[in-house]
Design an enzyme around this catalytic site. Structure first.
Site, PDB file in Angstrom:
ATOM      1  N   ASP A 114      51.827 106.973  28.779  1.00  0.00           N
ATOM      2  CA  ASP A 114      52.838 106.192  28.074  1.00  0.00           C
ATOM      3  C   ASP A 114      54.165 106.946  28.141  1.00  0.00           C
ATOM      4  OD1 ASP A 114      54.458 105.141  25.750  1.00  0.00           O
ATOM      5  OD2 ASP A 114      52.668 103.906  25.513  1.00  0.00           O
ATOM      6  N   ILE A 115      55.268 106.225  28.357  1.00  0.00           N
ATOM      7  CA  ILE A 115      56.573 106.890  28.479  1.00  0.00           C
ATOM      8  C   ILE A 115      57.142 107.303  27.120  1.00  0.00           C
ATOM      9  CG2 ILE A 115      57.154 105.849  30.701  1.00  0.00           C
ATOM     10  CD1 ILE A 115      59.018 103.905  29.139  1.00  0.00           C
ATOM     11  N   ASN A 167      46.477  95.653  21.132  1.00  0.00           N
ATOM     12  CA  ASN A 167      47.182  94.645  20.344  1.00  0.00           C
ATOM     13  C   ASN A 167      47.120  93.308  21.072  1.00  0.00           C
ATOM     14  OD1 ASN A 167      48.037  96.685  18.520  1.00  0.00           O
ATOM     15  ND2 ASN A 167      49.702  97.211  19.911  1.00  0.00           N
ATOM     16  N   GLN A 172      51.747  92.594  19.820  1.00  0.00           N
ATOM     17  CA  GLN A 172      51.637  92.898  21.249  1.00  0.00           C
ATOM     18  C   GLN A 172      53.023  92.823  21.866  1.00  0.00           C
ATOM     19  OE1 GLN A 172      49.080  90.240  23.450  1.00  0.00           O
ATOM     20  NE2 GLN A 172      49.125  91.522  25.282  1.00  0.00           N
ATOM     21  N   HIS A 177      46.255  95.650  27.645  1.00  0.00           N
ATOM     22  CA  HIS A 177      46.293  97.100  27.782  1.00  0.00           C
ATOM     23  C   HIS A 177      45.691  97.724  26.542  1.00  0.00           C
ATOM     24  CE1 HIS A 177      50.051  95.970  25.755  1.00  0.00           C
ATOM     25  NE2 HIS A 177      50.120  97.200  25.252  1.00  0.00           N
ATOM     26  N   HIS A 222      45.623 101.425  24.459  1.00  0.00           N
ATOM     27  CA  HIS A 222      46.212 102.738  24.276  1.00  0.00           C
ATOM     28  C   HIS A 222      45.059 103.678  23.963  1.00  0.00           C
ATOM     29  CE1 HIS A 222      50.413 101.224  23.514  1.00  0.00           C
ATOM     30  NE2 HIS A 222      49.723 100.131  23.225  1.00  0.00           N
TER      31      HIS A 222
END
Length: 125
Positions: A35-36, A96, A103, A109, A111
């Site tokens: 994740d960025i 989510n 979301q 996706h 996490h």
């Protein structure tokens, strides 16, 4: 139910190679990347390569091969990042879905978060 997939979402662009990512693992049906804006020492996003909006969409329409690959990739990422119960103290999976689930990207996706105590997920109502 009909699921409208937006092929201009950021994850679709990552899958097409239009946006770079820091890949953790890539399989036939799955891509996992850092994740960025990490929310924990370990924060990896795991996405299916297919055009699925949410987990319920994926469960209803994905092939058995896609489902097995995705679930196994999630487990492999936990192991690779050292948060699995074999090496680490555990992790949290968050997926989510929709407006009420907050979301942000309309592509399934999860996490994977770990590397520290994450506290309670939700406060009692």
């Amino acid at each position: 139910m009909s699921y409208a997939y937006d092929d201009q979402n950021i994850f679709a662009k990552i899958l097409r190679g239009e946006i770079p990512n820091t890949t953790v693992i890539e399989t036939e049906h799955t891509l996992a990347f850092h994740d960025i804006t990490p929310q924990a020492p370990t924060h990896v996003l795991v996405i299916p390569k297919g055009a699925y909006v949410s987990f319920d969409h994926f469960a209803a329409e994905a092939s058995e091969a896609e489902i097995v690959d995705y679930v196994r990739a999630i487990g492999e990422v936990a192991k690779m990042t050292g948060v699995d119960l074999g090496k680490g103290g555990g992790f949290r999976l968050i997926a989510n879905a929709g407006r009420d689930g907050v979301q942000e990207v309309p592509h399934l996706h999860v996490h994977i978060l770990g590397g520290r105590n994450l506290g309670r997920m939700l406060q009692p109502a």
